[in-house]
Design a protein around this motif. Structure first.
Motif, short mmCIF file in Angstrom:
data_model
loop_
_atom_site.label_atom_id
_atom_site.label_comp_id
_atom_site.label_asym_id
_atom_site.label_seq_id
_atom_site.Cartn_x
_atom_site.Cartn_y
_atom_site.Cartn_z
N LYS A 110 52.78 0.24 -13.47
CA LYS A 110 53.79 1.26 -13.76
C LYS A 110 55.16 0.65 -14.06
N THR A 111 55.17 -0.65 -14.43
CA THR A 111 56.42 -1.34 -14.73
C THR A 111 56.33 -1.93 -16.14
N PHE A 112 57.43 -1.87 -16.88
CA PHE A 112 57.50 -2.53 -18.18
C PHE A 112 58.34 -3.79 -18.05
N ILE A 113 57.77 -4.91 -18.43
CA ILE A 113 58.46 -6.19 -18.29
C ILE A 113 58.83 -6.69 -19.68
N LEU A 155 45.87 0.22 -15.51
CA LEU A 155 47.19 -0.39 -15.27
C LEU A 155 47.82 0.13 -13.99
N GLU A 156 47.38 1.33 -13.56
CA GLU A 156 47.94 1.91 -12.33
C GLU A 156 47.14 1.37 -11.16
N GLN A 215 42.72 -8.08 -11.65
CA GLN A 215 43.76 -7.85 -12.66
C GLN A 215 43.42 -6.59 -13.45
N PRO A 216 44.44 -5.98 -14.08
CA PRO A 216 44.17 -4.87 -14.99
C PRO A 216 43.18 -5.31 -16.06
N HIS A 217 42.38 -4.38 -16.52
CA HIS A 217 41.39 -4.56 -17.59
C HIS A 217 40.13 -5.29 -17.12
N THR A 218 40.07 -5.75 -15.85
CA THR A 218 38.87 -6.45 -15.36
C THR A 218 37.69 -5.47 -15.35
#
Lengths: 78, 323
Positions: free
Chosen positions: A43-46, B207-208, B289-292
């Protein structure tokens, strides 16, 4: 040729929001500190910034694609 | 004895093994998402296993040491560097006063644990130093660490550097990662086809995904057995009359994307939970990690308890290895 890497895994974006201009186009001048990519995770944009100056070559990762930590997403021509 | 935070990383927090005993009051158990990794990091530097360390997510902090210390980094493969020189993971190394600890890019996993000899000595809140930012509890002022923070350390007689845990005594998720689930109280709310589909489908980490919960996407929407919603439950078929959530329970709002509740989760609410990820696999979630890609595997109570015993044995093996 210098590559720019994502520091975190997530989803990669070539612009700050849908419909906005790309951060950089091929041939654009890049100054150290310029934002060249955006990665979304937790929920963060880097914002990822260039660490060196140069001329923008190309994006190596598509807008909206998955990216890994340490993966290069853009190239600078020296 | 203290550490100075030069750069905090993405989301670095002080964590120990958590504060059990208050979940019924809505205060989560908290603590390291990969408890095995934190325990091992502490053992490597001679600390009690439950000492507070730093939980680092994806991107490492930059820390200057004001005193000599032993440090170990476990969990994710996030190579530590002392004044720019790479150090091995899962190994105790020495840092001298004035030297700086930084990190290379993440190679695998998601969360690294930094243990420092003496342990982090911030004031405990409800029996734990774990940071729970939403409740402003624990850690340093109840928040994640920031640049400029000075973090106090406990006093300790330093042991020798060099203790090491070999790869066969570590645990990281496979690819696809497999998470074992014990179906629960509301399992009957799903149609037989949905029950089967949930375990047959390919999922991936969304991603959440954070300390509260890990969301997964990519599988088919779940179909519910039709019923007239009871008084007090919302209109959506994934709603129930409010119930308790457990650590590891799997809710699926709208039947769409499963969320596994983790260390900082809420303790109750109005979503049905189809079951719970077994305790033996909760540490693994902290390393995704995301997308795993992820597969869920159905197990019964006997298998869940056998898996828990296997995890306890692995921890005992590490203790025996380190003497």
């Amino acid at each position: 040729m210098t590559q720019i890497f994502s520091p975190v895994p997530g989803t990669f974006y070539t612009q700050s929001a849908p419909g906005e201009a790309l951060f950089k186009q091929p041939g654009d001048a890049v100054t150290a500190g310029d934002v060249v990519g955006l990665v979304e995770v937790m929920k963060t944009f880097i914002e990822v910034k260039a660490e060196t100056a140069g001329t923008f070559g190309a994006y190596l990762v598509e807008d909206g694609a998955a990216i890994g930590a340490g993966e290069p997403f853009a190239e600078l021509k020296d | 004895m203290s550490l100075k935070i030069m750069q905090p990383g993405l989301s670095t927090s002080i964590q120990d093994l958590g504060r059990p005993g208050y979940f019924h009051l809505g205060i989560p158990i908290g603590g390291a998402m990969d408890r095995f990794a934190l325990r091992v990091a502490n053992m490597l530097v001679g600390n009690p296993e439950g000492a507070a360390g730093l939980e680092v997510v994806f991107m490492g902090p930059v820390i200057t040491f004001e005193n000599d210390a032993l440090v170990a980094v476990t969990g994710a493969d996030l190579p530590p560097k002392v004044d720019g020189v790479v150090q091995p993971g899962w190994t105790a190394f020495e840092i001298k006063a004035g030297q700086t600890l930084s990190f290379d890019f993440l190679k695998s996993g998601a969360r690294a644990y930094i243990a420092i000899s003496g342990g982090i000595d911030t004031p405990p809140a409800l029996g734990s130093r774990s940071t729970y930012p939403i409740g402003a509890l624990g850690g340093l002022d109840g928040r994640n660490i920031q640049a400029g923070d000075v973090i106090p350390l406990g006093e300790v007689d330093m042991i020798e550097p060099g203790l090491h845990v070999p790869a066969d005594l570590r645990r990281l998720p496979g690819n696809p990662a497999e998470l074992r689930i014990l179906p629960g109280l509301y399992w009957h709310r799903l149609t037989p086809a949905a029950q089967e589909g949930f375990f047959a489908d390919d999922w991936a980490v969304a991603l959440e995904a954070d300390r509260m919960g890990y969301r997964f996407k990519g599988g088919k929407p779940l179909e519910f057995v039709e019923r007239e919603q009871p008084f007090g439950a919302g209109a959506d078929p994934s709603n129930i009359v409010d119930g308790c959530y457990s650590y590891g329970s799997v809710q699926v709002p709208g039947g769409l994307e499963p969320i596994v509740l983790h260390r900082d989760a809420v303790s109750g609410g109005g979503y049905f939970t189809l079951g719970a990820v077994i305790s033996a696999d909760m540490d693994l979630i902290g390393q995704l990690q995301p997308h795993t890609p992820v597969r869920f595997k159905k197990v019964d109570m006997e298998e869940a308890l056998a898996a828990r015993a296997a995890r306890k044995k692995m921890l005992a093996d590490v203790r025996a290895h380190l003497g």
